[in-house]
Design a protein around this motif. Structure first.
Motif, short mmCIF file in Angstrom:
data_model
loop_
_atom_site.label_atom_id
_atom_site.label_comp_id
_atom_site.label_asym_id
_atom_site.label_seq_id
_atom_site.Cartn_x
_atom_site.Cartn_y
_atom_site.Cartn_z
N ALA A 17 0.82 -1.21 0.00
CA ALA A 17 0.00 0.00 0.00
C ALA A 17 0.86 1.27 0.00
CB ALA A 17 -0.93 0.00 1.21
N THR A 18 2.18 1.09 0.12
CA THR A 18 3.08 2.24 0.19
C THR A 18 4.20 2.09 -0.84
OG1 THR A 18 2.69 2.16 2.58
CG2 THR A 18 4.36 3.70 1.83
N PRO A 19 3.84 2.19 -2.13
CA PRO A 19 4.91 2.11 -3.14
C PRO A 19 5.83 3.32 -3.01
CG PRO A 19 2.81 2.65 -4.17
CD PRO A 19 2.54 2.42 -2.72
N GLY A 20 6.96 3.27 -3.63
CA GLY A 20 7.90 4.38 -3.56
C GLY A 20 9.24 3.99 -4.13
N ARG A 81 0.15 -12.43 -9.11
CA ARG A 81 -0.05 -11.93 -10.49
C ARG A 81 -0.53 -10.49 -10.48
NH1 ARG A 81 -2.25 -17.13 -11.01
NH2 ARG A 81 -4.36 -16.30 -10.99
N SER A 82 -1.43 -10.15 -9.57
CA SER A 82 -1.93 -8.77 -9.46
C SER A 82 -0.82 -7.82 -9.03
CB SER A 82 -3.08 -8.69 -8.46
OG SER A 82 -4.18 -9.43 -8.93
N ALA A 83 0.00 -8.23 -8.08
CA ALA A 83 1.09 -7.37 -7.59
C ALA A 83 2.13 -7.14 -8.69
CB ALA A 83 1.74 -7.98 -6.35
N VAL A 84 2.46 -8.17 -9.43
CA VAL A 84 3.44 -8.03 -10.51
C VAL A 84 2.88 -7.10 -11.59
CG1 VAL A 84 4.60 -9.28 -12.39
CG2 VAL A 84 4.64 -10.19 -10.05
N ALA A 85 1.60 -7.24 -11.90
CA ALA A 85 0.98 -6.34 -12.88
C ALA A 85 0.99 -4.90 -12.37
CB ALA A 85 -0.44 -6.79 -13.19
N ALA A 86 0.68 -4.70 -11.10
CA ALA A 86 0.68 -3.36 -10.52
C ALA A 86 2.09 -2.76 -10.50
CB ALA A 86 0.09 -3.39 -9.12
N ALA A 87 3.10 -3.62 -10.37
CA ALA A 87 4.48 -3.15 -10.32
C ALA A 87 4.93 -2.53 -11.65
CB ALA A 87 5.41 -4.28 -9.91
N SER A 88 4.19 -2.76 -12.70
CA SER A 88 4.54 -2.12 -13.97
C SER A 88 4.13 -0.65 -13.98
CB SER A 88 3.90 -2.86 -15.15
OG SER A 88 2.49 -2.71 -15.10
N ALA A 89 3.26 -0.26 -13.05
CA ALA A 89 2.80 1.13 -12.98
C ALA A 89 3.34 1.86 -11.76
CB ALA A 89 1.27 1.16 -12.96
N ALA A 96 9.00 -7.59 -1.19
CA ALA A 96 7.57 -7.91 -1.03
C ALA A 96 7.12 -8.82 -2.16
CB ALA A 96 6.74 -6.63 -1.00
N LEU A 97 7.57 -8.54 -3.37
CA LEU A 97 7.20 -9.40 -4.50
C LEU A 97 7.82 -10.78 -4.36
CD1 LEU A 97 7.50 -6.77 -7.38
CD2 LEU A 97 5.42 -7.54 -6.20
N ALA A 98 9.06 -10.84 -3.90
CA ALA A 98 9.71 -12.14 -3.66
C ALA A 98 8.98 -12.90 -2.56
CB ALA A 98 11.18 -11.93 -3.29
N TYR A 99 8.54 -12.20 -1.52
CA TYR A 99 7.83 -12.84 -0.42
C TYR A 99 6.55 -13.51 -0.92
CZ TYR A 99 5.63 -13.58 4.11
OH TYR A 99 5.03 -14.16 5.20
N ILE A 100 5.80 -12.79 -1.74
CA ILE A 100 4.56 -13.37 -2.27
C ILE A 100 4.86 -14.63 -3.07
CG2 ILE A 100 2.57 -13.01 -3.78
CD1 ILE A 100 2.79 -10.02 -3.17
N ASN A 101 5.90 -14.58 -3.88
CA ASN A 101 6.27 -15.74 -4.70
C ASN A 101 6.65 -16.92 -3.81
OD1 ASN A 101 8.87 -17.24 -5.96
ND2 ASN A 101 7.30 -16.83 -7.52
N ARG A 102 7.47 -16.69 -2.82
CA ARG A 102 7.91 -17.77 -1.94
C ARG A 102 6.78 -18.27 -1.06
NH1 ARG A 102 10.37 -20.18 -4.42
NH2 ARG A 102 11.31 -21.33 -2.73
N LEU A 103 5.85 -17.36 -0.70
CA LEU A 103 4.73 -17.77 0.13
C LEU A 103 3.86 -18.80 -0.57
CD1 LEU A 103 3.04 -17.60 2.68
CD2 LEU A 103 1.92 -15.57 1.73
#
Length: 132
Positions: A17-20, A81-89, A96-103
């Motif tokens: 919720a806090t991109p940057g 998949r949603s987080a990776v798509a959002a990461a393009s914007a 965090a993305l690695a955590y979701i993948n490993r989870l």
């Protein structure tokens, strides 16, 4: 393990919720860290050591515990998949993305471990329901 993961899911939500650009954790900004990802990987390795190697695809079923974990895994994979798509914007914490993948992998291996206690994995039998 699941207690830690449940707590970290809230940290993960705050992180996403806090991109940057600065992904350093602070008192005011929760961030997933490499240590949390490493812990998941270590737990995956420890659980895998108790399981037979995969020889077939696993169907997401079996006993109630394994089935619930397979459902959770599929939900986490969809969130990934949603987080990776959002990461393009927007710029998201790579940990965090690695955590979701490993989870999602963690939940798959945990589902297999629970299935072992509930009678074993439900294996895919290619073509088993085709009529001859």
């Amino acid at each position: 393990m699941l207690g830690s993961i449940q707590n970290e899911m809230f940290d993960l939500g705050a992180d996403l919720a806090t991109p940057g650009e600065d992904f350093t954790p602070s008192e005011m900004t929760l961030r997933i860290t490499a240590a949390q990802v490493s812990r998941l990987e270590r737990e995956i390795d420890e659980m895998n050591a108790e399981l037979e190697p995969l020889r077939s695809f696993i169907l997401p079923g079996g006993g109630a515990g394994a089935a619930h974990l397979h459902l959770a895994r599929s939900i986490v994979r969809r969130a990934e998949r949603s987080a990776v798509a959002a990461a393009s914007a927007a710029s998201f914490n790579p940990e965090a993305l690695a955590y979701i993948n490993r989870l999602s992998d963690h939940l798959f291996v945990l589902a297999r471990l629970v299935a072992k206690a509930e009678g074993g994995d439900v294996l895919w039998k290619p073509g088993a329901t085709r009529e001859a």
